[in-house]
Design an enzyme around this catalytic site. Structure first.
Site, PDB file in Angstrom:
ATOM      1  N   SER A  99      64.105 -50.687   0.886  1.00  0.00           N
ATOM      2  CA  SER A  99      64.082 -51.981   0.201  1.00  0.00           C
ATOM      3  C   SER A  99      63.016 -52.006  -0.890  1.00  0.00           C
ATOM      4  O   SER A  99      62.683 -53.067  -1.409  1.00  0.00           O
ATOM      5  CB  SER A  99      63.840 -53.103   1.202  1.00  0.00           C
ATOM      6  OG  SER A  99      62.677 -52.863   1.941  1.00  0.00           O
ATOM      7  N   THR A 201      60.755 -56.001   0.435  1.00  0.00           N
ATOM      8  CA  THR A 201      59.460 -56.305  -0.169  1.00  0.00           C
ATOM      9  C   THR A 201      58.261 -55.812   0.629  1.00  0.00           C
ATOM     10  O   THR A 201      57.996 -56.272   1.743  1.00  0.00           O
ATOM     11  CB  THR A 201      59.244 -57.828  -0.385  1.00  0.00           C
ATOM     12  OG1 THR A 201      60.392 -58.361  -1.026  1.00  0.00           O
ATOM     13  CG2 THR A 201      58.022 -58.095  -1.230  1.00  0.00           C
ATOM     14  N   THR A 219      59.608 -54.558  -4.776  1.00  0.00           N
ATOM     15  CA  THR A 219      60.880 -54.635  -4.044  1.00  0.00           C
ATOM     16  C   THR A 219      62.040 -54.101  -4.874  1.00  0.00           C
ATOM     17  O   THR A 219      61.976 -54.093  -6.105  1.00  0.00           O
ATOM     18  CB  THR A 219      61.176 -56.109  -3.665  1.00  0.00           C
ATOM     19  OG1 THR A 219      62.296 -56.168  -2.806  1.00  0.00           O
ATOM     20  CG2 THR A 219      61.443 -56.956  -4.882  1.00  0.00           C
ATOM     21  N   ARG A 229      70.044 -59.881 -11.024  1.00  0.00           N
ATOM     22  CA  ARG A 229      69.410 -60.886 -10.170  1.00  0.00           C
ATOM     23  C   ARG A 229      67.916 -60.547  -9.948  1.00  0.00           C
ATOM     24  O   ARG A 229      67.565 -59.398  -9.685  1.00  0.00           O
ATOM     25  CB  ARG A 229      70.153 -60.947  -8.840  1.00  0.00           C
ATOM     26  CG  ARG A 229      69.558 -61.920  -7.813  1.00  0.00           C
ATOM     27  CD  ARG A 229      68.622 -61.223  -6.854  1.00  0.00           C
ATOM     28  NE  ARG A 229      68.110 -62.110  -5.816  1.00  0.00           N
ATOM     29  CZ  ARG A 229      67.072 -61.825  -5.044  1.00  0.00           C
ATOM     30  NH1 ARG A 229      66.447 -60.670  -5.178  1.00  0.00           N
ATOM     31  NH2 ARG A 229      66.649 -62.667  -4.118  1.00  0.00           N
ATOM     32  N   ASP A 232      61.836 -63.521  -5.871  1.00  0.00           N
ATOM     33  CA  ASP A 232      60.487 -64.079  -6.001  1.00  0.00           C
ATOM     34  C   ASP A 232      59.412 -63.029  -6.256  1.00  0.00           C
ATOM     35  O   ASP A 232      58.351 -63.340  -6.800  1.00  0.00           O
ATOM     36  CB  ASP A 232      60.121 -64.816  -4.699  1.00  0.00           C
ATOM     37  CG  ASP A 232      60.122 -63.868  -3.499  1.00  0.00           C
ATOM     38  OD1 ASP A 232      61.096 -63.087  -3.361  1.00  0.00           O
ATOM     39  OD2 ASP A 232      59.153 -63.884  -2.714  1.00  0.00           O
ATOM     40  N   THR A 252      57.930 -62.651   1.558  1.00  0.00           N
ATOM     41  CA  THR A 252      59.044 -61.730   1.699  1.00  0.00           C
ATOM     42  C   THR A 252      60.268 -62.522   2.134  1.00  0.00           C
ATOM     43  O   THR A 252      60.156 -63.658   2.583  1.00  0.00           O
ATOM     44  CB  THR A 252      58.709 -60.618   2.719  1.00  0.00           C
ATOM     45  OG1 THR A 252      59.811 -59.715   2.802  1.00  0.00           O
ATOM     46  CG2 THR A 252      58.422 -61.175   4.102  1.00  0.00           C
ATOM     47  N   GLY A 253      61.425 -61.914   1.990  1.00  0.00           N
ATOM     48  CA  GLY A 253      62.646 -62.602   2.400  1.00  0.00           C
ATOM     49  C   GLY A 253      63.441 -63.085   1.206  1.00  0.00           C
ATOM     50  O   GLY A 253      63.309 -62.563   0.096  1.00  0.00           O
TER      51      GLY A 253
HETATM   52  N1  GLY Z   1      61.856 -61.195  -1.729  1.00  0.00           N
HETATM   53  C1  GLY Z   1      62.508 -60.302  -2.551  1.00  0.00           C
HETATM   54  C2  GLY Z   1      63.681 -60.780  -3.229  1.00  0.00           C
HETATM   55  O1  GLY Z   1      64.223 -61.813  -2.885  1.00  0.00           O
HETATM   56  O2  GLY Z   1      64.123 -60.109  -4.134  1.00  0.00           O
END
Ligand code: GLY
Length: 344
Positions: A99, A201, A219, A229, A232, A252-253
């Site tokens: 990831s 992340t 990430t 895309r 955050d 993260t997430g």
């Molecule tokens: N937290 C990483 C993302 O949504 O790309």
């Protein structure tokens, strides 16, 4: 107090009439604006800055080895940002960490596109988004911070800059990630769920011997995301925020949800107003859940986690759903901890 207000009011009306020099009213004559003192960051609950007690906290299990790499720098009295960069690079370079960086899962068109940002104790920031072919976006983000007058570069321009800086161009799509992508293509369910298997992340926040804070995150974003895309992680204030008078936070997430509440900045602001890092993370996760409720959206396919430290060396972590882990390194401690969560 009442009399003082009355006096100022009278003086202000008098100024309008007879033109009393603005400097007498605490205004700078050249721009006629009044300087207002910022809200002091310290509250009665504010902790004292920890000195000579370096500390590193990173997201997920892979944070453990990233922390070890960062620690070798901090214990030699190294600067916090050097530690953060080296720790994150370790994850970025590992093809088995799917990831982040080299080996990261591709977008739904088969491109590995990377995002990262970095922030130091002085408020210097660098960010890179939608970067292809470079395994270490964290170092590109740092180079943007240190070698350009800008704070963020994207896509082709970021790649061009990285190549000019001597970064190596390579294919980041490893066989396992390609296989998973081809399997995903059969159904092409969109959006893909963000869960423990597909988490993302490396976020790292740290404090050096001098008590300075810094952080970074990197990430490949949501697996099989739409081409272009951005989440955050490279957004200062959302995926990461550092305020050397208060604390440091990373997230993260599901990036869309973190951006919606400007998550990391929000956690820092909660700490500024007296919350512990733990309480501050909890408040941000609750705010995210409230947005789901308000928008009448389902959160069952969503995970969000925050980690935070304050200048006193206290640690907090919290997630929306179970399964979020984080790694802590300090003194003789090097361990993975389970974050508490809001919803089962
Ligand atoms: N937290 C990483 C993302 O949504 O790309």
């Amino acid at each position: 107090m009442k009399n003082r207000r009355k006096f100022i009011k009278q003086l202000t009306s008098l100024t309008a009439v007879v033109g009393i020099p603005s400097i007498l009213l605490g205004q700078t004559p050249w721009n006629n604006t009044k300087e207002v003192k910022a809200t002091p960051p310290a509250t009665s609950k504010s902790p004292k800055r920890a000195l000579n007690r370096p500390l590193i906290v990173s997201t997920w299990d892979f944070g453990l080895k990233a922390n070890e790499a960062a620690w070798t720098i901090l214990i030699k009295d190294g600067a916090v940002l050097d530690a953060v960069e080296q720790g994150i690079r370790l994850c970025e370079n590992d093809p088995n960490e799917r990831s982040v960086g080299f080996g990261g899962r591709p977008d739904r068109d088969g491109h590995v596109t990377l995002d990262a940002c970095i922030m130091d104790h002085k408020g210097n920031i660098g960010s890179v988004v939608f970067l292809e072919h470079i395994a270490n976006p964290i170092s590109v983000a740092r180079a943007i911070m240190e070698k350009t007058p800008h704070v963020m570069l994207a896509g082709e321009g970021a790649l061009q800059f990285a190549l000019e800086q001597g970064f190596k161009k390579e294919n980041l799509l490893v066989a396992d990630s390609e296989r998973e992508w081809r399997e995903w293509l059969i159904k092409s369910d969109y959006p893909p769920a963000v869960n423990i298997e597909n988490h993302d992340t490396i976020g790292m926040i740290a404090m050096d011997n001098a008590g300075n804070l810094g952080g970074g995150c990197s990430t490949s974003g949501m697996a099989f995301k739409m081409h272009g895309r951005i989440g955050d992680s490279p957004i200062i204030g959302s995926g990461l925020y550092v305020d050397n008078e208060v604390g440091a936070v990373t997230a993260t997430g599901q990036g869309e949800e973190v951006i919606r509440v400007v998550g990391s900045f929000r956690v820092v602001e909660e700490m500024r107003h007296g919350a512990s890092p733990q309480k501050a993370c909890e408040k941000a996760v609750v705010a995210i859940k409230e947005k789901f409720v308000l928008r009448e959206k389902d959160w069952s396919n969503t995970q969000i986690g925050f980690i935070a430290i304050n200048i006193g060396g206290e640690i907090g972590a919290f997630s929306l759903r179970p399964g979020f882990t984080y790694a802590v390194k300090l003194d003789t401690v090097a361990e993975i901890r389970k974050a508490r969560h809001l919803i089962d």
